[in-house]
Design a protein around this motif. Sequence first.
Motif, PDB file in Angstrom:
ATOM      1  N   MET A  27      -5.279   9.349  -9.754  1.00 26.72           N
ATOM      2  CA  MET A  27      -4.087   9.714 -10.177  1.00 26.72           C
ATOM      3  C   MET A  27      -3.524   8.909 -11.315  1.00 26.72           C
ATOM      4  SD  MET A  27      -3.045  12.201  -8.111  1.00 26.72           S
ATOM      5  CE  MET A  27      -1.222  12.304  -8.257  1.00 26.72           C
TER       6      MET A  27
ATOM      7  N   LEU B 238       1.347   4.271  -2.850  1.00 23.16           N
ATOM      8  CA  LEU B 238       1.279   5.793  -2.573  1.00 23.16           C
ATOM      9  C   LEU B 238       2.481   6.629  -3.214  1.00 23.16           C
ATOM     10  CD1 LEU B 238       0.082   6.067   1.240  1.00 23.16           C
ATOM     11  CD2 LEU B 238      -1.137   6.511  -1.164  1.00 23.16           C
TER      12      LEU B 238
ATOM     13  N   THR C 221       1.977   7.043  -6.818  1.00 23.54           N
ATOM     14  CA  THR C 221       0.880   8.221  -7.279  1.00 23.54           C
ATOM     15  C   THR C 221       1.371   9.499  -6.776  1.00 23.54           C
ATOM     16  OG1 THR C 221      -0.479   7.606  -5.123  1.00 23.54           O
ATOM     17  CG2 THR C 221      -1.108   6.493  -7.339  1.00 23.54           C
ATOM     18  N   LEU C 222       2.006   9.638  -5.533  1.00 20.30           N
ATOM     19  CA  LEU C 222       2.335  10.656  -4.946  1.00 20.30           C
ATOM     20  C   LEU C 222       3.691  11.366  -5.463  1.00 20.30           C
ATOM     21  CD1 LEU C 222       1.105  10.426  -1.243  1.00 20.30           C
ATOM     22  CD2 LEU C 222       0.083  11.511  -3.199  1.00 20.30           C
TER      23      LEU C 222
ATOM     24  N   PHE D  73       0.815  -1.070  -0.051  1.00 19.92           N
ATOM     25  CA  PHE D  73      -0.058  -0.048  -0.037  1.00 19.92           C
ATOM     26  C   PHE D  73       0.908   1.320   0.024  1.00 19.92           C
ATOM     27  CE2 PHE D  73      -2.120   3.501   2.619  1.00 19.92           C
ATOM     28  CZ  PHE D  73      -3.160   3.551   2.007  1.00 19.92           C
ATOM     29  N   VAL D  74       1.768   1.096   0.930  1.00 24.50           N
ATOM     30  CA  VAL D  74       2.715   2.355   0.960  1.00 24.50           C
ATOM     31  C   VAL D  74       3.683   2.515  -0.307  1.00 24.50           C
ATOM     32  CG1 VAL D  74       4.799   3.358   2.141  1.00 24.50           C
ATOM     33  CG2 VAL D  74       3.008   2.329   3.515  1.00 24.50           C
TER      34      VAL D  74
ATOM     35  N   THR E  60      -9.207   7.877  -5.127  1.00 26.27           N
ATOM     36  CA  THR E  60      -8.224   8.765  -5.433  1.00 26.27           C
ATOM     37  C   THR E  60      -6.942   8.376  -6.027  1.00 26.27           C
ATOM     38  OG1 THR E  60      -7.211   8.249  -3.132  1.00 26.27           O
ATOM     39  CG2 THR E  60      -9.014  10.128  -3.292  1.00 26.27           C
ATOM     40  N   THR E  61      -6.722   6.942  -5.861  1.00 28.25           N
ATOM     41  CA  THR E  61      -5.467   6.181  -6.595  1.00 28.25           C
ATOM     42  C   THR E  61      -5.775   6.186  -7.995  1.00 28.25           C
ATOM     43  OG1 THR E  61      -5.105   5.124  -4.445  1.00 28.25           O
ATOM     44  CG2 THR E  61      -4.012   4.240  -6.597  1.00 28.25           C
TER      45      THR E  61
END
Lengths: 502, 29
Positions: free
Chosen positions: A285, A191, A194-195, A187-188, A281-282
């Motif tokens: 992105m 992120l 995407t981030l 999961f991290v 949201t994922t």
Amino acid sequence: MVTQLTGAGLLVAWGGAMIALSYYIYRRQSVNDTEEFITAGGRAQVGLTTASFAVTWMWAGDILGVPQYVGITGVAGTWMYAAPAVLSSFVVIPFALRMRKLFPQGLTYSEYFIERFGNLAHLVVIFVILYTMVLGGVIQLFVGGTVIGGLTGIDPNIVMAVLMGVIGVYILLGGLWGSMTTDFVQFVSALVLTLVFVPLLLLETGGPGQVYEQMVANLGSQASSFLSMANFNAIEDLFLPYALGLGVWGVVSLATWQRVFAVRRDKTSRFLTIGGIGVFTTIAMYSVIGFVGLAAFTDVAPGNLSIEALGLMPDWAAILFLLVALMVLGSSVDSYLTAIASLTSRDIYYRHLNTGASDDQQLRVARGASIGFAIVIFVATVFALGSISFVQLLLIGGIGASALVGPFALSLFWKKASQAGFVTGVVVSQIVTAYLLAASYGIVVSTPALKLWEIMAVGHLVSTGLTAILSAASPDDFHFESIAQEGSEVVADGGVKGGDNK
Amino acid sequence: MMILFWLAEAFGAVDTFFAVIILGIIVGA
């Protein structure tokens, strides 16, 4: 392009890290009985469960699929792809709350059907769930073999064999605890994709303003529709099949239910809500990758938009992207494999083959199934790679949901729903949708050629309608309160029958 | 004839919505 040596190194590093993490959690949580293996003891915290639920729903295929939607229909492709995926989390909430009230001792949700109807209904449900979960694993592995093999030049079959070998081993060790803990790391990683990497890709092409101007220039007369959120032209081909199939897939997916039974009972709707909205949201992105593709290329097919756009990143970023893709892929496949192991151990072995099986015997079967079905998924994917397209595979995965969701809802909330109605509804719906799907692709038969969303809708109508009509004609009179009082060491309030401690 | 997406994703912040989506479609039309 990442070299074969680098790709092989990444596969080895990823496999070693995941197995080590699963071994750590196996020791830490003492995964030595069936309840720990299948439901994480029903005491997982909401953060761990939310991360696991969300990353299980972040399919590796999304990295390819969302930009493809954007390539076909523009910015509206974002919500056309994301909304059905999120819908699953929303739809499952009333089912989850009802089940955790009625059936607190559940290890797999399919066992509820024995209590509610009997063995015949249970066998029908097992069949639908089993092929749906195997298909879920095949869909993920299909993408993994294609993308990772494509980016590294390694034979896709070798990539898939390594992936399934590693996942099979770490599920054998840690069961659901192993799946959820590795999911958190994955999961991290998602992120980070995407981030960090998506904005990096955006900056590589000049930033949002430059991307917008290039999109307008490249799209020409199509710019007004491609840059409108209200572009409904592709709604029948892109949105409706997903909404009616994968949009309710979460209700059928045993991977979802394992997390429903794993989380603390007082946090059930919270993890489904935050996890579901987070998936949106994922996916949103990922759509930025499609925007960059439309700005940078004028003659790339929508299906290739993602790989071409990601190719704009510097080499070091491509290597890290590959590692993240491995993480996202592993999180979904391990969830389906854990679900299948649970289904084999509890629903098939304990409920039908050896009803007197000890906990040790059930655990051995679950661990054996995690390796056995890893091989089944690998072989099925090798077969699928040569004979079926990704979109066909994805849509077949939604057929099981169209047969089960309506009858399941009736069984949970309507005491007159009968076993005859339930079984007839599910079986006839599966036969009808299989026939219509074959006809739509011209396999053996060619009429009637319905659109995919129409096939899904027929599946829902047949299954729900037949269950309702036959149950009304010959109604059951089921007492729901009887479920929570029979055959369980855990009583309705989550405590233990006859004492404070086990 | 939005890239808010990043802020929303940055969700990530680690005893045993529909209104915004609809508004976005209307405004982004």
